[in-house]
Design an enzyme around this catalytic site. Structure first.
Site, PDB file in Angstrom:
ATOM      1  N   LYS A 120       0.830  -1.210   0.000  1.00 21.69           N
ATOM      2  CA  LYS A 120       0.000   0.000   0.000  1.00 21.69           C
ATOM      3  C   LYS A 120       0.859   1.252   0.000  1.00 21.69           C
ATOM      4  O   LYS A 120       0.514   2.252  -0.637  1.00 21.69           O
ATOM      5  CB  LYS A 120      -0.943   0.013   1.209  1.00 21.69           C
ATOM      6  CG  LYS A 120      -2.071  -0.991   1.121  1.00 21.69           C
ATOM      7  CD  LYS A 120      -3.112  -0.735   2.205  1.00 21.69           C
ATOM      8  CE  LYS A 120      -4.231  -1.768   2.148  1.00 21.69           C
ATOM      9  NZ  LYS A 120      -5.212  -1.573   3.225  1.00 21.69           N
ATOM     10  N   LYS A 208      -4.941 -10.945  -6.896  1.00 19.00           N
ATOM     11  CA  LYS A 208      -6.206 -11.214  -6.201  1.00 19.00           C
ATOM     12  C   LYS A 208      -7.263 -10.161  -6.518  1.00 19.00           C
ATOM     13  O   LYS A 208      -6.934  -9.013  -6.820  1.00 19.00           O
ATOM     14  CB  LYS A 208      -5.949 -11.378  -4.693  1.00 19.00           C
ATOM     15  CG  LYS A 208      -5.921 -10.134  -3.927  1.00 19.00           C
ATOM     16  CD  LYS A 208      -5.855 -10.307  -2.427  1.00 19.00           C
ATOM     17  CE  LYS A 208      -5.889  -8.879  -1.889  1.00 19.00           C
ATOM     18  NZ  LYS A 208      -6.260  -8.654  -0.575  1.00 19.00           N
ATOM     19  N   LYS A 211     -10.612  -4.446  -4.003  1.00 16.88           N
ATOM     20  CA  LYS A 211     -11.407  -3.215  -4.100  1.00 16.88           C
ATOM     21  C   LYS A 211     -10.614  -2.102  -4.762  1.00 16.88           C
ATOM     22  O   LYS A 211     -11.182  -1.160  -5.313  1.00 16.88           O
ATOM     23  CB  LYS A 211     -11.771  -2.725  -2.700  1.00 16.88           C
ATOM     24  CG  LYS A 211     -12.791  -3.546  -1.967  1.00 16.88           C
ATOM     25  CD  LYS A 211     -12.896  -2.991  -0.547  1.00 16.88           C
ATOM     26  CE  LYS A 211     -13.713  -3.879   0.343  1.00 16.88           C
ATOM     27  NZ  LYS A 211     -13.416  -3.630   1.762  1.00 16.88           N
TER      28      LYS A 211
HETATM   29  P1  AMP Z   1     -10.484  -5.966   2.300  1.00 14.54           P
HETATM   30  O1  AMP Z   1     -11.211  -5.987   1.005  1.00 14.54           O
HETATM   31  O2  AMP Z   1      -9.014  -5.874   2.119  1.00 14.54           O
HETATM   32  O3  AMP Z   1     -11.051  -4.971   3.269  1.00 14.54           O
HETATM   33  O4  AMP Z   1     -10.701  -7.392   2.968  1.00 14.54           O
HETATM   34  C1  AMP Z   1     -11.809  -7.789   3.740  1.00 14.54           C
HETATM   35  C2  AMP Z   1     -11.812  -9.297   3.969  1.00 14.54           C
HETATM   36  O5  AMP Z   1     -12.000  -9.979   2.728  1.00 14.54           O
HETATM   37  C3  AMP Z   1     -10.507  -9.873   4.541  1.00 14.54           C
HETATM   38  O6  AMP Z   1     -10.803 -10.942   5.420  1.00 14.54           O
HETATM   39  C4  AMP Z   1      -9.786 -10.365   3.346  1.00 14.54           C
HETATM   40  O7  AMP Z   1      -8.892 -11.404   3.666  1.00 14.54           O
HETATM   41  C5  AMP Z   1     -10.925 -10.872   2.469  1.00 14.54           C
HETATM   42  N1  AMP Z   1     -10.567 -10.763   1.061  1.00 14.54           N
HETATM   43  C6  AMP Z   1     -10.304  -9.609   0.372  1.00 14.54           C
HETATM   44  N2  AMP Z   1     -10.020  -9.864  -0.919  1.00 14.54           N
HETATM   45  C7  AMP Z   1     -10.108 -11.216  -1.064  1.00 14.54           C
HETATM   46  C8  AMP Z   1      -9.943 -12.104  -2.173  1.00 14.54           C
HETATM   47  N3  AMP Z   1      -9.651 -11.666  -3.385  1.00 14.54           N
HETATM   48  N4  AMP Z   1     -10.109 -13.427  -1.949  1.00 14.54           N
HETATM   49  C9  AMP Z   1     -10.439 -13.890  -0.731  1.00 14.54           C
HETATM   50  N5  AMP Z   1     -10.616 -13.110   0.358  1.00 14.54           N
HETATM   51  C10 AMP Z   1     -10.461 -11.790   0.209  1.00 14.54           C
END
Ligand code: AMP
Ligand code: TRP
Length: 345
Positions: A120, A208, A211
């Site tokens: 980041k 991956k 967002k």
């Molecule tokens: P974030 O989008 O970074 O706020 O992540 C929120 C939750 O979603 C966390 O537990 C991440 O590990 C999970 N997560 C985010 N992106 C992925 C992805 N592409 N695949 C699986 N889990 C995800």
């Protein structure tokens, strides 16, 4: 080791997602879906981590709305406020306060080596806040305040979980608990389920789904209408090989989309692999699109209902706040006292 809170009967679970932008299939399959399954067997706390959302530049006009919509999505995904405590992180001031106490015992170099920080920070250029570096300590505070036994997250959060364990064990319990049989903080375990733990981008099977990807076509959000889902899947990256398969390192897109299909259609990986073994991309994509639209339909309907009744959503968050404060304050008090602070009169 005894339970530091001395109270919990069912094992505790805590998790959270940041209210930054629309939640996507990765968030659902990697995190929230697993929360739903834990509600009966565990005592569950799910927060919308809005304090984390300001560790990168944010839009103050969107924060409150994104917080509400994320909470509504939790419920729409099947989190039941009768069984789970659903709350907003910034509504419980103990999170910021424990974060400060933990900051003062956490070595700087533990934070500097966090992969997510490095990634980041690179994106932020010369605009990196101290909050971004401190992000995992705030996350440790979130978890440790609730004496969580288990933290269900996607694979990308594993390193942050290990940091929370090290802070609890090495920096608080080992240094400040006079009796090792009476730890101050519970040391949590990660819960990372293999299926769905890493949903990859639709436009690049090696990175991956995220967002923050500037290309919206790379992810399916939970609120995408059917025609958008169908269009994104139609444009998803493919390869020239006939037949879908798992685990071929030359074919990351096939692996990802076949895995998604299994999850969306409610099939085992073996069933999906057999069904699609000789299917071309042209036949497979409409199948995947339809399964995804159908899997999201009930969730989207429930979301619309929840948003049409803002009073009851706010009531859920207020009740959640009250339950969360009780648990969090008790833990904070144990830490304050172990660190030797003068008690307020
Ligand atoms: P974030 O989008 O970074 O706020 O992540 C929120 C939750 O979603 C966390 O537990 C991440 O590990 C999970 N997560 C985010 N992106 C992925 C992805 N592409 N695949 C699986 N889990 C995800
Ligand atoms: N850092 C997590 C993520 O990006 C979000 C988060 C903050 C979290 N606090 C938490 C997850 C506590 C689990 C437990 O996904």
């Amino acid at each position: 080791m005894s339970d530091p809170s001395g109270s919990s009967v069912r094992p505790r679970v805590l998790s959270g997602v940041q209210p930054t932008g629309a939640l996507h299939l990765g968030n659902w399959l990697g995190a929230i879906r697993n929360w739903v399954a834990l509600q009966d067997s565990h005592e569950t706390f799910f927060c919308v981590v809005d304090l984390h959302a300001i560790t990168v530049p944010h839009d103050p006009r969107r924060l409150a709305e994104d917080t509400l919509s994320t909470a509504a999505l939790y419920l729409a995904c099947g989190i039941d406020p009768q069984r789970a405590t659903v709350f907003v992180q910034s509504h419980v001031s103990a999170h910021s306060e424990l974060c400060w106490l933990l900051n003062c015992v956490t070595p700087l170099n533990w934070l500097e080596r966090m992969i997510q920080f490095k990634e980041k920070a690179l994106k932020q250029g010369d605009n990196v806040s101290a909050g971004l570096l401190d992000y995992p300590v705030l996350m440790a505070a979130d978890i440790l305040l609730y004496d969580a036994d288990l933290v269900p997250v996607g694979e990308d959060q594993k390193q942050h979980l290990e940091l929370a364990r090290d802070i609890a064990q090495q920096r608080i319990n080992a240094r400040f608990a006079p009796d090792p049989e009476q730890p101050i903080l519970k040391v949590p375990e990660p819960l990372i389920l293999r299926e769905g733990a890493r949903v990859m981008s639709l436009t690049d099977g090696t990175s991956k789904m995220s967002k923050s990807d500037p290309n919206e076509g790379s992810r399916i959000t939970l609120l995408d209408p059917p025609e958008v889902i169908t269009r994104k899947i139609k444009r998803a990256k493919t390869d020239p090989v006939m037949g879908l398969e798992f685990s071929n390192p030359e074919r990351p897109e096939a692996d990802n989309l076949l895995g998604l299909y299994a999850l969306m259609a409610g099939l085992s990986r073996e069933q999906a692999a057999t069904a699609c073994a000789s299917m071309g991309w042209g036949a497979f994509k409409p199948l995947l699109a339809e399964a995804t639209v159908e899997a999201l339909r009930p969730l989207q309907r429930r979301y619309a209902e929840l948003r049409s009744d803002p009073g009851s959503l706010e009531a859920v968050l207020e009740e959640g706040r009250e339950r969360a404060v009780t648990v969090a304050e008790a833990t904070l008090q144990r830490v304050r006292s172990a660190l030797g602070f003068l008690a307020a009169g």
